[in-house]
Design a protein around this motif. Structure first.
Motif, PDB file in Angstrom:
ATOM      1  N   ALA A 237     -52.195  60.660 -23.437  1.00  0.00           N
ATOM      2  CA  ALA A 237     -53.403  59.842 -23.534  1.00  0.00           C
ATOM      3  C   ALA A 237     -54.659  60.709 -23.436  1.00  0.00           C
ATOM      4  O   ALA A 237     -55.611  60.536 -24.214  1.00  0.00           O
ATOM      5  CB  ALA A 237     -53.396  58.774 -22.444  1.00  0.00           C
ATOM      6  N   ALA A 238     -54.670  61.638 -22.474  1.00  0.00           N
ATOM      7  CA  ALA A 238     -55.823  62.527 -22.324  1.00  0.00           C
ATOM      8  C   ALA A 238     -56.004  63.396 -23.556  1.00  0.00           C
ATOM      9  O   ALA A 238     -57.132  63.600 -24.037  1.00  0.00           O
ATOM     10  CB  ALA A 238     -55.653  63.393 -21.072  1.00  0.00           C
TER      11      ALA A 238
ATOM     12  N   ALA B 205     -52.971  65.290 -35.118  1.00  0.00           N
ATOM     13  CA  ALA B 205     -52.645  65.536 -33.712  1.00  0.00           C
ATOM     14  C   ALA B 205     -53.061  64.348 -32.846  1.00  0.00           C
ATOM     15  O   ALA B 205     -52.292  63.886 -31.991  1.00  0.00           O
ATOM     16  CB  ALA B 205     -53.337  66.813 -33.237  1.00  0.00           C
ATOM     17  N   ALA B 206     -54.283  63.852 -33.068  1.00  0.00           N
ATOM     18  CA  ALA B 206     -54.756  62.706 -32.292  1.00  0.00           C
ATOM     19  C   ALA B 206     -53.892  61.478 -32.561  1.00  0.00           C
ATOM     20  O   ALA B 206     -53.529  60.741 -31.635  1.00  0.00           O
ATOM     21  CB  ALA B 206     -56.221  62.410 -32.639  1.00  0.00           C
TER      22      ALA B 206
ATOM     23  N   ALA C 254     -47.693  58.400 -29.052  1.00  0.00           N
ATOM     24  CA  ALA C 254     -46.880  58.682 -27.866  1.00  0.00           C
ATOM     25  C   ALA C 254     -47.316  57.821 -26.688  1.00  0.00           C
ATOM     26  O   ALA C 254     -46.470  57.344 -25.910  1.00  0.00           O
ATOM     27  CB  ALA C 254     -46.984  60.166 -27.504  1.00  0.00           C
ATOM     28  N   THR C 255     -48.622  57.586 -26.537  1.00  0.00           N
ATOM     29  CA  THR C 255     -49.083  56.737 -25.433  1.00  0.00           C
ATOM     30  C   THR C 255     -48.613  55.293 -25.613  1.00  0.00           C
ATOM     31  O   THR C 255     -48.261  54.617 -24.648  1.00  0.00           O
ATOM     32  CB  THR C 255     -50.626  56.744 -25.325  1.00  0.00           C
ATOM     33  OG1 THR C 255     -51.196  56.146 -26.486  1.00  0.00           O
ATOM     34  CG2 THR C 255     -51.143  58.169 -25.196  1.00  0.00           C
TER      35      THR C 255
ATOM     36  N   VAL D 182     -58.122  54.490 -26.491  1.00  0.00           N
ATOM     37  CA  VAL D 182     -57.167  55.184 -25.617  1.00  0.00           C
ATOM     38  C   VAL D 182     -57.661  55.185 -24.177  1.00  0.00           C
ATOM     39  O   VAL D 182     -56.904  54.923 -23.239  1.00  0.00           O
ATOM     40  CB  VAL D 182     -56.930  56.624 -26.119  1.00  0.00           C
ATOM     41  CG1 VAL D 182     -56.098  57.412 -25.107  1.00  0.00           C
ATOM     42  CG2 VAL D 182     -56.221  56.599 -27.461  1.00  0.00           C
ATOM     43  N   ILE D 183     -58.946  55.466 -23.980  1.00  0.00           N
ATOM     44  CA  ILE D 183     -59.506  55.487 -22.623  1.00  0.00           C
ATOM     45  C   ILE D 183     -59.443  54.097 -22.000  1.00  0.00           C
ATOM     46  O   ILE D 183     -59.105  53.949 -20.816  1.00  0.00           O
ATOM     47  CB  ILE D 183     -60.954  56.017 -22.661  1.00  0.00           C
ATOM     48  CG1 ILE D 183     -60.968  57.486 -23.063  1.00  0.00           C
ATOM     49  CG2 ILE D 183     -61.627  55.829 -21.307  1.00  0.00           C
ATOM     50  CD1 ILE D 183     -62.352  58.052 -23.300  1.00  0.00           C
ATOM     51  N   LEU D 184     -59.741  53.062 -22.780  1.00  0.00           N
ATOM     52  CA  LEU D 184     -59.680  51.691 -22.267  1.00  0.00           C
ATOM     53  C   LEU D 184     -58.262  51.339 -21.822  1.00  0.00           C
ATOM     54  O   LEU D 184     -58.063  50.705 -20.780  1.00  0.00           O
ATOM     55  CB  LEU D 184     -60.158  50.713 -23.343  1.00  0.00           C
ATOM     56  CG  LEU D 184     -60.366  49.258 -22.901  1.00  0.00           C
ATOM     57  CD1 LEU D 184     -61.514  49.167 -21.905  1.00  0.00           C
ATOM     58  CD2 LEU D 184     -60.654  48.369 -24.111  1.00  0.00           C
TER      59      LEU D 184
END
Length: 266
Positions: free
Chosen positions: A14-15, A42-43, A49-50, A103-105
C-alpha cells in the motif's frame, strides 16, 4: 481502524503504491514514455496486491474505502488498456492522484472484517457491484475529458485529452452502457437472492443503499434513453452522468461511510 493489515507485505504494498502514484502525478511532465509506463505498471501492480490482501486476508475486509480503491484500480486498468489503443490519451496525472488518494484512504479505513460469509456467492455479488462502479467511474473520467476537449475547441485551443472529441463521446457512452448492464444485474440478483447471499431474515430492504441505487439506475436509464431518443450530447449528457454517478456513490460507499466512520458500526 487505521493501517489494519493482516500481513506486513500488505502495508508495504500500500505504501509503495501510494508513493508510486504520487510520483507519477507530480512528475508526469518530466518523465519519458518508458518511465511513465513502468511507473504506472508498478503502481498498478502494488495497488492490486493491496486489494488481494484485503479481500483474501485473515479475515477478509471490505467497506467504503476498499470499494473506492477497487473502483479507482479498475479505472486505471481501463486506462492502461486504452493507452495501448490510443497512445495520445493524456490523463496520467489526474488518475495517478486519484490512485494515491484511494490507496491512502483504504489504509486509514480498511473496512469491516468478515469472519463468516453467509454464501460463497456473496463475493461475486460484490464483484458485480464494484465492476459497475468501475465502469461508471471510467465513464465519468471520459466525460470530464470530453468536456475539457470541447471547451478547448470552442476557445480555439489545443485538445489536451489527445483523443478526438467524437471518440471520447463514443467511449463515454460505451462505458455507461456496460455499467448499466452490470448495475441492473447487481440489483436484480440482490432482489431475487438477498436472503441466500446475506443470510435468513436479511432480504431486500428499502434502506438508503437500495433507494440511492435505484435512483442512480433510473438516472442512467434516462441518460441512455435521452441519447437514443432525444440526441443528448456534450455538457448536458455529462451533467446527467455526473448526477447518476453521485447517486451511485451515495448508495454503497456513502451508506458504508456513515456506518463505519460517523456511527462507528460494522
Amino acid at each position: 481502524m487505521i493501517l489494519a493489515f493482516s500481513d506486513g507485505w500488505g502495508l508495504a504494498a500500500a505504501a509503495g503504491a501510494a508513493t508510486a502514484y504520487a510520483v507519477l502525478a507530480l512528475a508526469t511532465p518530466r518523465l519519458g514514455e518508458g518511465a511513465l509506463r513502468g511507473l504506472l505498471l508498478a503502481a498498478w501492480g502494488l495497488h492490486a496486491a493491496t486489494l488481494v490482501e484485503a479481500l483474501l486476508g485473515t479475515p477478509p475486509r471490505f467497506g467504503f474505502a476498499p470499494a473506492l480503491s477497487m473502483t479507482v484500480w479498475l479505472v486505471l486498468t481501463v486506462y492502461a488498456v486504452e493507452r495501448r489503443l490510443f497512445p495520445q490519451l493524456q490523463a496520467h496525472w489526474a488518475l495517478a492522484g486519484l490512485g494515491s488518494a484511494a490507496v491512502i484512504l483504504a489504509m486509514i479505513f480498511p473496512g469491516t472484517s468478515y469472519h463468516v460469509i453467509a454464501s460463497p456467492w456473496l463475493p461475486l455479488h460484490w464483484a458485480l457491484g464494484i465492476a459497475s462502479y468501475g465502469l461508471f467511474a471510467a465513464a465519468v473520467v471520459h466525460g470530464w475529458l470530453m468536456v475539457r476537449a470541447e471547451r478547448s475547441i470552442r476557445q480555439a485551443g489545443q485538445n489536451h485529452a489527445g483523443v478526438p472529441l467524437l471518440t471520447l463521446e463514443r467511449l463515454t457512452f460505451r462505458f455507461v452502457e456496460a455499467g448499466f448492464v452490470l448495475l441492473s444485474a447487481t440489483l436484480l440478483v440482490g432482489w431475487l437472492f438477498a436472503e441466500t447471499l446475506y443470510g435468513p431474515g436479511l432480504g431486500w430492504k428499502w434502506d438508503h443503499k437500495i433507494i440511492f441505487s435505484l435512483l442512480a439506475w433510473a438516472t442512467f436509464a434516462g441518460l441512455l434513453m435521452g441519447r437514443a431518443r432525444l440526441g443528448w450530447r456534450g455538457l448536458k449528457a455529462v451533467r446527467v452522468l455526473y448526477l447518476g454517478a453521485a447517486l451511485l456513490l451515495l448508495s454503497y460507499a456513502g451508506s458504508r461511510f456513515v456506518l463505519e466512520v460517523i456511527l462507528r458500526r460494522a
